[in-house]
Every structure is written in structure tokens, then in C-alpha cells.
Design a protein around this motif. Structure first.
Motif, PDB file in Angstrom:
ATOM      1  N   VAL A 129       0.829  -1.216   0.000  1.00  0.00           N
ATOM      2  CA  VAL A 129       0.000   0.000   0.000  1.00  0.00           C
ATOM      3  C   VAL A 129       0.863   1.266   0.000  1.00  0.00           C
ATOM      4  O   VAL A 129       0.548   2.231  -0.717  1.00  0.00           O
ATOM      5  CB  VAL A 129      -0.983  -0.012   1.193  1.00  0.00           C
ATOM      6  N   PRO A 130       1.981   1.318   0.775  1.00  0.00           N
ATOM      7  CA  PRO A 130       2.829   2.518   0.690  1.00  0.00           C
ATOM      8  C   PRO A 130       3.375   2.772  -0.715  1.00  0.00           C
ATOM      9  O   PRO A 130       3.463   3.929  -1.146  1.00  0.00           O
ATOM     10  CB  PRO A 130       3.970   2.202   1.673  1.00  0.00           C
ATOM     11  N   LEU A 131       3.726   1.707  -1.446  1.00  0.00           N
ATOM     12  CA  LEU A 131       4.208   1.878  -2.816  1.00  0.00           C
ATOM     13  C   LEU A 131       3.100   2.378  -3.729  1.00  0.00           C
ATOM     14  O   LEU A 131       3.323   3.253  -4.581  1.00  0.00           O
ATOM     15  CB  LEU A 131       4.742   0.547  -3.366  1.00  0.00           C
ATOM     16  N   ALA A 132       1.897   1.835  -3.560  1.00  0.00           N
ATOM     17  CA  ALA A 132       0.765   2.277  -4.375  1.00  0.00           C
ATOM     18  C   ALA A 132       0.442   3.737  -4.100  1.00  0.00           C
ATOM     19  O   ALA A 132       0.165   4.508  -5.031  1.00  0.00           O
ATOM     20  CB  ALA A 132      -0.451   1.394  -4.095  1.00  0.00           C
ATOM     21  N   ALA A 133       0.486   4.123  -2.818  1.00  0.00           N
ATOM     22  CA  ALA A 133       0.218   5.518  -2.463  1.00  0.00           C
ATOM     23  C   ALA A 133       1.276   6.436  -3.055  1.00  0.00           C
ATOM     24  O   ALA A 133       0.961   7.526  -3.576  1.00  0.00           O
ATOM     25  CB  ALA A 133       0.174   5.665  -0.942  1.00  0.00           C
ATOM     26  N   ALA A 134       2.536   6.007  -3.002  1.00  0.00           N
ATOM     27  CA  ALA A 134       3.619   6.814  -3.574  1.00  0.00           C
ATOM     28  C   ALA A 134       3.431   6.971  -5.076  1.00  0.00           C
ATOM     29  O   ALA A 134       3.638   8.058  -5.637  1.00  0.00           O
ATOM     30  CB  ALA A 134       4.967   6.168  -3.275  1.00  0.00           C
ATOM     31  N   ALA A 135       3.016   5.898  -5.738  1.00  0.00           N
ATOM     32  CA  ALA A 135       2.784   5.965  -7.184  1.00  0.00           C
ATOM     33  C   ALA A 135       1.686   6.967  -7.511  1.00  0.00           C
ATOM     34  O   ALA A 135       1.812   7.786  -8.436  1.00  0.00           O
ATOM     35  CB  ALA A 135       2.410   4.582  -7.715  1.00  0.00           C
ATOM     36  N   GLY A 136       0.605   6.917  -6.765  1.00  0.00           N
ATOM     37  CA  GLY A 136      -0.485   7.854  -6.993  1.00  0.00           C
ATOM     38  C   GLY A 136      -0.067   9.296  -6.765  1.00  0.00           C
ATOM     39  O   GLY A 136      -0.440  10.199  -7.529  1.00  0.00           O
ATOM     40  N   LEU A 137       0.731   9.518  -5.726  1.00  0.00           N
ATOM     41  CA  LEU A 137       1.183  10.877  -5.419  1.00  0.00           C
ATOM     42  C   LEU A 137       2.117  11.424  -6.497  1.00  0.00           C
ATOM     43  O   LEU A 137       2.062  12.611  -6.827  1.00  0.00           O
ATOM     44  CB  LEU A 137       1.882  10.891  -4.060  1.00  0.00           C
ATOM     45  N   THR A 161       6.933   7.540 -12.125  1.00  0.00           N
ATOM     46  CA  THR A 161       6.077   6.760 -11.229  1.00  0.00           C
ATOM     47  C   THR A 161       6.552   5.316 -11.126  1.00  0.00           C
ATOM     48  O   THR A 161       6.707   4.773 -10.023  1.00  0.00           O
ATOM     49  CB  THR A 161       4.626   6.782 -11.738  1.00  0.00           C
ATOM     50  N   LEU A 162       6.796   4.706 -12.255  1.00  0.00           N
ATOM     51  CA  LEU A 162       7.241   3.314 -12.248  1.00  0.00           C
ATOM     52  C   LEU A 162       8.660   3.186 -11.704  1.00  0.00           C
ATOM     53  O   LEU A 162       9.013   2.159 -11.123  1.00  0.00           O
ATOM     54  CB  LEU A 162       7.142   2.736 -13.656  1.00  0.00           C
ATOM     55  N   GLY A 163       9.454   4.229 -11.871  1.00  0.00           N
ATOM     56  CA  GLY A 163      10.786   4.234 -11.273  1.00  0.00           C
ATOM     57  C   GLY A 163      10.718   4.247  -9.753  1.00  0.00           C
ATOM     58  O   GLY A 163      11.492   3.546  -9.083  1.00  0.00           O
ATOM     59  N   VAL A 164       9.793   5.025  -9.212  1.00  0.00           N
ATOM     60  CA  VAL A 164       9.611   5.062  -7.757  1.00  0.00           C
ATOM     61  C   VAL A 164       9.155   3.704  -7.243  1.00  0.00           C
ATOM     62  O   VAL A 164       9.626   3.226  -6.206  1.00  0.00           O
ATOM     63  CB  VAL A 164       8.588   6.159  -7.380  1.00  0.00           C
ATOM     64  N   VAL A 165       8.246   3.066  -7.967  1.00  0.00           N
ATOM     65  CA  VAL A 165       7.767   1.735  -7.561  1.00  0.00           C
ATOM     66  C   VAL A 165       8.906   0.722  -7.595  1.00  0.00           C
ATOM     67  O   VAL A 165       9.061  -0.094  -6.679  1.00  0.00           O
ATOM     68  CB  VAL A 165       6.607   1.273  -8.463  1.00  0.00           C
ATOM     69  N   ALA A 166       9.724   0.779  -8.645  1.00  0.00           N
ATOM     70  CA  ALA A 166      10.862  -0.141  -8.745  1.00  0.00           C
ATOM     71  C   ALA A 166      11.855   0.096  -7.616  1.00  0.00           C
ATOM     72  O   ALA A 166      12.379  -0.851  -7.018  1.00  0.00           O
ATOM     73  CB  ALA A 166      11.555   0.033 -10.098  1.00  0.00           C
ATOM     74  N   LEU A 167      12.104   1.364  -7.316  1.00  0.00           N
ATOM     75  CA  LEU A 167      13.024   1.690  -6.220  1.00  0.00           C
ATOM     76  C   LEU A 167      12.466   1.208  -4.885  1.00  0.00           C
ATOM     77  O   LEU A 167      13.196   0.664  -4.048  1.00  0.00           O
ATOM     78  CB  LEU A 167      13.263   3.202  -6.186  1.00  0.00           C
ATOM     79  N   GLY A 168      11.167   1.390  -4.705  1.00  0.00           N
ATOM     80  CA  GLY A 168      10.544   0.994  -3.442  1.00  0.00           C
ATOM     81  C   GLY A 168      10.442  -0.500  -3.252  1.00  0.00           C
ATOM     82  O   GLY A 168      10.199  -0.979  -2.143  1.00  0.00           O
ATOM     83  N   SER A 169      10.628  -1.265  -4.335  1.00  0.00           N
ATOM     84  CA  SER A 169      10.619  -2.726  -4.227  1.00  0.00           C
ATOM     85  C   SER A 169      11.995  -3.326  -4.491  1.00  0.00           C
ATOM     86  O   SER A 169      12.119  -4.536  -4.709  1.00  0.00           O
ATOM     87  CB  SER A 169       9.598  -3.320  -5.211  1.00  0.00           C
ATOM     88  N   VAL A 202      -2.280   3.221  -8.957  1.00  0.00           N
ATOM     89  CA  VAL A 202      -2.560   2.516  -7.700  1.00  0.00           C
ATOM     90  C   VAL A 202      -3.093   1.112  -7.991  1.00  0.00           C
ATOM     91  O   VAL A 202      -2.654   0.125  -7.385  1.00  0.00           O
ATOM     92  CB  VAL A 202      -3.569   3.313  -6.850  1.00  0.00           C
ATOM     93  N   ALA A 203      -4.032   1.026  -8.931  1.00  0.00           N
ATOM     94  CA  ALA A 203      -4.610  -0.279  -9.268  1.00  0.00           C
ATOM     95  C   ALA A 203      -3.555  -1.229  -9.833  1.00  0.00           C
ATOM     96  O   ALA A 203      -3.534  -2.420  -9.503  1.00  0.00           O
ATOM     97  CB  ALA A 203      -5.749  -0.104 -10.278  1.00  0.00           C
ATOM     98  N   GLY A 204      -2.665  -0.711 -10.678  1.00  0.00           N
ATOM     99  CA  GLY A 204      -1.636  -1.552 -11.267  1.00  0.00           C
ATOM    100  C   GLY A 204      -0.687  -2.130 -10.233  1.00  0.00           C
ATOM    101  O   GLY A 204      -0.354  -3.320 -10.267  1.00  0.00           O
ATOM    102  N   VAL A 205      -0.260  -1.290  -9.289  1.00  0.00           N
ATOM    103  CA  VAL A 205       0.660  -1.753  -8.248  1.00  0.00           C
ATOM    104  C   VAL A 205      -0.001  -2.808  -7.364  1.00  0.00           C
ATOM    105  O   VAL A 205       0.582  -3.868  -7.092  1.00  0.00           O
ATOM    106  CB  VAL A 205       1.143  -0.568  -7.392  1.00  0.00           C
ATOM    107  N   LEU A 206      -1.216  -2.531  -6.918  1.00  0.00           N
ATOM    108  CA  LEU A 206      -1.894  -3.462  -6.017  1.00  0.00           C
ATOM    109  C   LEU A 206      -2.299  -4.752  -6.729  1.00  0.00           C
ATOM    110  O   LEU A 206      -2.129  -5.843  -6.190  1.00  0.00           O
ATOM    111  CB  LEU A 206      -3.130  -2.795  -5.414  1.00  0.00           C
ATOM    112  N   ALA A 207      -2.819  -4.627  -7.952  1.00  0.00           N
ATOM    113  CA  ALA A 207      -3.279  -5.819  -8.670  1.00  0.00           C
ATOM    114  C   ALA A 207      -2.131  -6.764  -8.992  1.00  0.00           C
ATOM    115  O   ALA A 207      -2.291  -7.989  -8.932  1.00  0.00           O
ATOM    116  CB  ALA A 207      -3.988  -5.403  -9.959  1.00  0.00           C
ATOM    117  N   GLY A 208      -0.965  -6.207  -9.323  1.00  0.00           N
ATOM    118  CA  GLY A 208       0.178  -7.060  -9.600  1.00  0.00           C
ATOM    119  C   GLY A 208       0.524  -7.947  -8.419  1.00  0.00           C
ATOM    120  O   GLY A 208       0.847  -9.137  -8.577  1.00  0.00           O
TER     121      GLY A 208
END
Length: 249
Positions: free
Chosen positions: A40-48, A67-75, A141-147
Motif C-alpha cells: 500500500v505505501p508503494l501504491a500511495a507513492a505511485a499515486g502521489l 512513477t514506475l521508477g519510484v515503484v521499482a526503487l521501493g521494491s 494505484v490499481a496496477g501496483v496493487l493488482a500485480g
């Protein structure tokens, strides 16, 4: 439950959490079921990032890439690495042992690199389309969570492990089928509430994401004998790309 959530957060994100007191198949099952909650923190960061990028007038393509770079960094790039390794393994020798050995190495071959670039291009392009259409934050947000929802499918009862050790061996077959169904149903139901997206498009995106992961699992089971940690990562990234593509218009 607490140990499972700790394992999920610690494995799927770079968020610092205390180590689980114990790790067994029960804890692993909880971690995979609660995968969407853990990120959820990654999804929230992506949305922001999407909202912030749009607010300052950045191009949609640049906002999507950031956005996708932040998600990759956060994971920690964990799933991207798994995607590349899985592609290399499936593209290697038809000998199961050799394919698994290729996946175990730390480097990426041409098949893995090409697959990684292709999937990232699809993700960035699809998210840019959603941003241009005015519902980029909801799509991100949906993409991060659904994955991460598909992790429970990849670890459902009946899906074997390709190895006797490693992450795949710990989580393979650990999630009861009813729990897998509940996760998918909840995901589909929640996406009907996504702002700016037609109510039917969200469940369709979830269904297609699960279908792509199911096909990947069938392929990996036939070629590799089951799943590995890399296959889990490949499933996350391909499901995310599928969901973003479906939500792009």
C-alpha cells in the motif's frame, strides 16, 4: 498474522520492518495473501507522483516513467530482476536443470534484457495513456496493487516448486484455493470504485491480469517443474503491465 505481514512488507518493499519471529508455510501463506496490503505505501507513492507530476505540468510520458521508477526503487527492483531471470530461463536450454541454473545466475542475458525493456515500455506507455485520459493516479494505484494480488494465485495449492530450496520452495502451494479466490474477488470489487474509470473496466483488468499470470504459471510448470522466486516477480510485472494496459483508455 503479524509475522506474515512483516514478511510481506520486508520481502516486497524497501520499507524497514522488524524481522518475522518465525518463517514457515503458514507465515508464507499470510505474506502472499497480504501482498497487496504490504505494498500500500508503494501504491500511495505511485499515486502521489502522478498527481504531483500532473500538477507541475510534466509530460505524461515523463510522469509515467518517474512513477514506475519510484515503484521499482521501493521494491528494490526485485520483481524486475525476477522477470529478466525468468525470461532467460524460459529462453535457455530445454533441459530443466540448465534452465534453472541460468535463472540462478546474477547476470541477465539478451532474452531477459529484451523482455525487461518490452514490459517496461508497455507499462510506461499504458500509464502515460491513463494519465492523458485523466485517471492516471487511479490506474497507477490499481496496477501496483493488482500485480501483487496475483502472488496468491502463483502460490496457490497445487502449484509446485521448481526447487527444493529458496523463496519459491517456501511459498509454493502455501495459499489455500479459497483465499486465492477471495483476494481476486476483493480486487475486482474494489476496482469498480476507481475514480474516472468505467466500473466494468477494473474487473476486466483484474481478470486479464490473472489470466496472463495463469498462462505464465502453466508455462513455467511445464518447462521448469514449478515456480521460483523469480517466477513470482515475473508474474507481478506482467500482471501490472496487463492491468495498466487495460486501464489506459
Amino acid at each position: 498474522m503479524v509475522d506474515g505481514l512483516r514478511l510481506g512488507v520486508g520481502t516486497l518493499t524497501a520499507v524497514p520492518v522488524p524481522a518475522p519471529r518465525r518463517i514457515d508455510r503458514g507465515v508464507a501463506a499470510v505474506a502472499m495473501v497480504l501482498g497487496p496490503v504490504a505494498v500500500v505505501p508503494l501504491a500511495a507513492a505511485a499515486g502521489l507522483v502522478v498527481v504531483g507530476g500532473a500538477a507541475v505540468g510534466l509530460p505524461a510520458l515523463a510522469v509515467a516513467a518517474l512513477t514506475l521508477g519510484v515503484v521499482a526503487l521501493g521494491s528494490r527492483g526485485l520483481h524486475l530482476d525476477g522477470l529478466a531471470d525468468t525470461a532467460d530461463g524460459l529462453g535457455a536450454s530445454y533441459d530443466r536443470a540448465k534452465a534453472l541454473d541460468v535463472m540462478r545466475r546474477g547476470d541477465s542475458g539478451p532474452t531477459g534484457v529484451a523482455t525487461l525493456v518490452f514490459v517496461l515500455l508497455v507499462q510506461v506507455g499504458a500509464l502515460a495513456g491513463a494519465i492523458s485520459a485523466g485517471h492516471g493516479a487511479a490506474a497507477a494505484v490499481a496496477g501496483v496493487l493488482a500485480g501483487r494480488c496475483t502472488l496468491s494465485l502463483a502460490c496457490a495449492r497445487g502449484v509446485p516448486s521448481a526447487r527444493d530450496e529458496g523463496l519459491g520452495a517456501t511459498v509454493a502451494g502455501s495459499v489455500p484455493i479459497p483465499a486465492t479466490v477471495v483476494v481476486a474477488a476483493v480486487a475486482a470489487a474494489l476496482t469498480t470504485l476507481a475514480p474516472g474509470i468505467a466500473w466494468w473496466r477494473g474487473p476486466l483488468a483484474i481478470a486479464l491480469g490473472y489470466l496472463v499470470v495463469a498462462l505464465l504459471l502453466i508455462r513455467c510448470t511445464r518447462r521448469l517443474g514449478g515456480i521460483t522466486g523469480d517466477v513470482l516477480g515475473a508474474g507481478v510485472e506482467t500482471a501490472t503491465a496487463t492491468v495498466l494496459l487495460t486501464l489506459a483508455p
